[in-house]
Design an enzyme around this catalytic site. Structure first.
Site, PDB file in Angstrom:
ATOM      1  N   SER A 217     -32.466  -4.243  37.600  1.00 10.58           N
ATOM      2  CA  SER A 217     -32.122  -5.425  38.397  1.00 10.58           C
ATOM      3  C   SER A 217     -32.007  -5.001  39.854  1.00 10.58           C
ATOM      4  CB  SER A 217     -30.786  -6.015  37.918  1.00 10.58           C
ATOM      5  OG  SER A 217     -29.735  -5.080  38.146  1.00 10.58           O
ATOM      6  N   LYS A 218     -31.713  -5.967  40.719  1.00  9.58           N
ATOM      7  CA  LYS A 218     -31.623  -5.652  42.147  1.00  9.58           C
ATOM      8  C   LYS A 218     -30.557  -4.600  42.438  1.00  9.58           C
ATOM      9  CE  LYS A 218     -33.542  -9.855  44.171  1.00  9.58           C
ATOM     10  NZ  LYS A 218     -33.326 -10.998  45.074  1.00  9.58           N
ATOM     11  N   ARG A 219     -29.478  -4.628  41.654  1.00  9.52           N
ATOM     12  CA  ARG A 219     -28.418  -3.654  41.924  1.00  9.52           C
ATOM     13  C   ARG A 219     -28.868  -2.232  41.583  1.00  9.52           C
ATOM     14  NH1 ARG A 219     -25.433  -2.296  37.206  1.00  9.52           N
ATOM     15  NH2 ARG A 219     -26.076  -3.510  35.392  1.00  9.52           N
ATOM     16  N   HIS A 220     -29.897  -2.111  40.727  1.00 12.42           N
ATOM     17  CA  HIS A 220     -30.420  -0.801  40.375  1.00 12.42           C
ATOM     18  C   HIS A 220     -31.493  -0.330  41.359  1.00 12.42           C
ATOM     19  CE1 HIS A 220     -29.299  -2.076  36.086  1.00 12.42           C
ATOM     20  NE2 HIS A 220     -28.504  -1.080  36.382  1.00 12.42           N
TER      21      HIS A 220
END
Length: 472
Positions: free
Chosen positions: A242-245
């Site tokens: 995801s974006k946080r990754h």
């Protein structure tokens, strides 16, 4: 004679080129290069509402930044709609497709019934064999493919092995929507066939599509391209990326100061390997790349590994090449445009001289620019608060005496400079630990920099004396 290998990268222009798409493009590019073939680029812009020119530009820009060149002009799928419709009508004429008049309400009822009975959620074939005379008035039908209902379809995958699908679970796919527009699965098949694609490499989440598309290929009498479904990329915690990754557009990685070569090296190791090799050139990756070394399990994206790898590339890159890469990247780095304004021809020469020292400490181009600010800053230097405190606490005459001592250095090199500063410290009854911070504050305007004698050598005698004089 074997056919020329043709791979394809088919992004949808509904957003940026994300890291998973970039890895897919890289694998297709590597395989084509490894086999003396071609990689074609197809923009799958059939979703007209969500497609945008901005996204197309971002995808092309991202590919160019990663230096993944494609062969020929990009093909735009929407422009080929007439050809897709022609093939759909060919399937209708051969009895491999039929008009379906089921309403949205009827379809929803079918889905709910299938779920309640624990069955696969597929179209129940209500209109497979009904005559058109039964068609309700005023309903625009969709055109469905008449999928085989018996037996199984085997996808002979180069990564996943033979994957079997019961034909009864494959569904009668919609080929043309009620407005007459072609659907994804039809368009992809026609385009891959017409573009001469021999190998399809894509995410393992497309494996079911491979089965659905295979039966349509068979109905058309077309050869099915060789399939290779590659593992997905997960975050460091094993969850879907995801974006946080880090599931960002590739432009974000350019803005974070990563080098294209380092990105290619890192992405190629996400799902593919060559023994225990972690660091290798793009030329080596091309030489080694094949399907057999692609794993089945998901790979994990790790920012720390990427950063360390990028630091390796920065440290080991030829100074002139690193300077070229840095100058190209400046418009995109958060601190780049301002730095670029101050990067005069003279400052470029000084920076080039300083790169062997500066690059040892930098893991990204952003860090490299930060550490090189003292080179390009224009006199009188901006002085931060902590440096100003150090300068303000210096004894009267300290800088005048230091300037005089350094003026006597004839050969301006690291050892001679160090000897002069140590001699000055001894004469003043000071420890080197007192003199160095003062010099750093005066020469860089900060309290953080490369080694002080490296700073002096990089700046050169004239600039060093001038910066000290500014504070006298």
């Amino acid at each position: 004679m074997a056919a020329t290998v043709v791979t394809r990268f088919p992004p949808s222009p509904t957003g940026f080129l994300h890291i998973g798409g970039a890895r897919t493009a890289l694998f297709n590019w590597l395989y084509a290069k490894a086999n003396g073939g071609r990689m074609v680029l197809r923009i799958e812009d059939t979703d007209r509402e969500r497609s945008s020119q901005e996204a197309i530009d971002a995808i092309l820009d991202g590919m160019k930044w990663l230096e993944l060149d494609w062969d020929g002009e990009p093909v735009f799928q929407a422009a080929r709609a007439d050809r897709h419709i022609e093939v759909a009508n060919q399937l209708l004429a051969s009895g491999d497709a039929y008009y379906c008049y089921s309403s949205p309400e009827e379809l929803q009822e079918m889905r709910e019934k299938a779920r309640a009975e624990g069955l696969a959620v597929v179209y129940d074939g209500t209109w497979r064999d009904r005559p058109s005379s039964d068609a309700p008035d005023g309903v625009k039908p969709v055109l469905r493919f008449k999928s085989p209902q018996d037996g199984e379809t085997i996808v002979k995958d180069q990564v996943q092995g033979d994957v079997r699908f019961a034909n009864k679970d494959l569904d009668d796919l919609i080929l043309l929507r009620s407005d007459g527009s072609p659907t994804y699965n039809l368009s992809v098949i026609v385009d891959d066939h017409d573009m001469g694609v021999t190998h399809i490499m894509r995410g393992v989440d497309h494996l079911t599509n491979a089965a659905r598309q295979s039966v349509i290929y068979n109905a058309l009498g077309w050869d099915i391209p060789i399939m290779a479904h590659i593992p997905l990329i997960h975050g460091p915690d094993g969850a879907k990326l995801s974006k946080r990754h880090g599931a960002l557009g590739v432009e974000a990685y350019r803005e974070m100061g990563y080098l294209p070569a380092a990105m290619r090296n890192y992405l190629s190791r996400l799902g593919w390997s060559h023994g225990d090799d972690e660091i290798f050139s793009t030329e080596q990756a091309i030489e080694w790349f094949d399907f057999g070394a692609i794993g089945k399990s998901a790979s994990r994206f790790d920012f720390d590994k990427l950063e360390n790898l990028n630091g390796h590339y920065i440290r080991n890159m030829d100074d002139a090449e690193l300077m070229s890469q840095l100058v190209k990247a400046l418009p995109y780095l958060p601190n780049g445009p301002e730095f670029s304004k101050k990067l005069t021809d003279a400052a470029q020469l000084t920076l080039l001289k300083g790169l062997p020292v500066l690059k040892e400490r930098a893991k990204t181009l952003v860090e490299l620019v930060d550490s090189a600010q003292f080179i390009v800053n224009i006199r009188p230097l901006p002085i931060d608060e902590k440096a100003a405190t150090i300068i303000g606490n210096l004894d009267d005459g300290f800088l005048s005496k230091l300037e005089a001592k350094l003026s006597l250095v004839t050969e301006w090199n690291h050892d001679n400079i160090k000897e002069a500063v140590k001699s000055f410290a001894d004469e003043q009854g000071l420890k080197l630990g007192k003199v160095a911070p003062a010099l750093r504050a005066v020469l860089t305007g900060t309290i953080v920099s490369p080694g002080i004698f490296d700073v002096l050598e990089i700046l050169g005698k004239t600039e060093t004396i001038g910066r000290i004089s500014d504070h006298i």
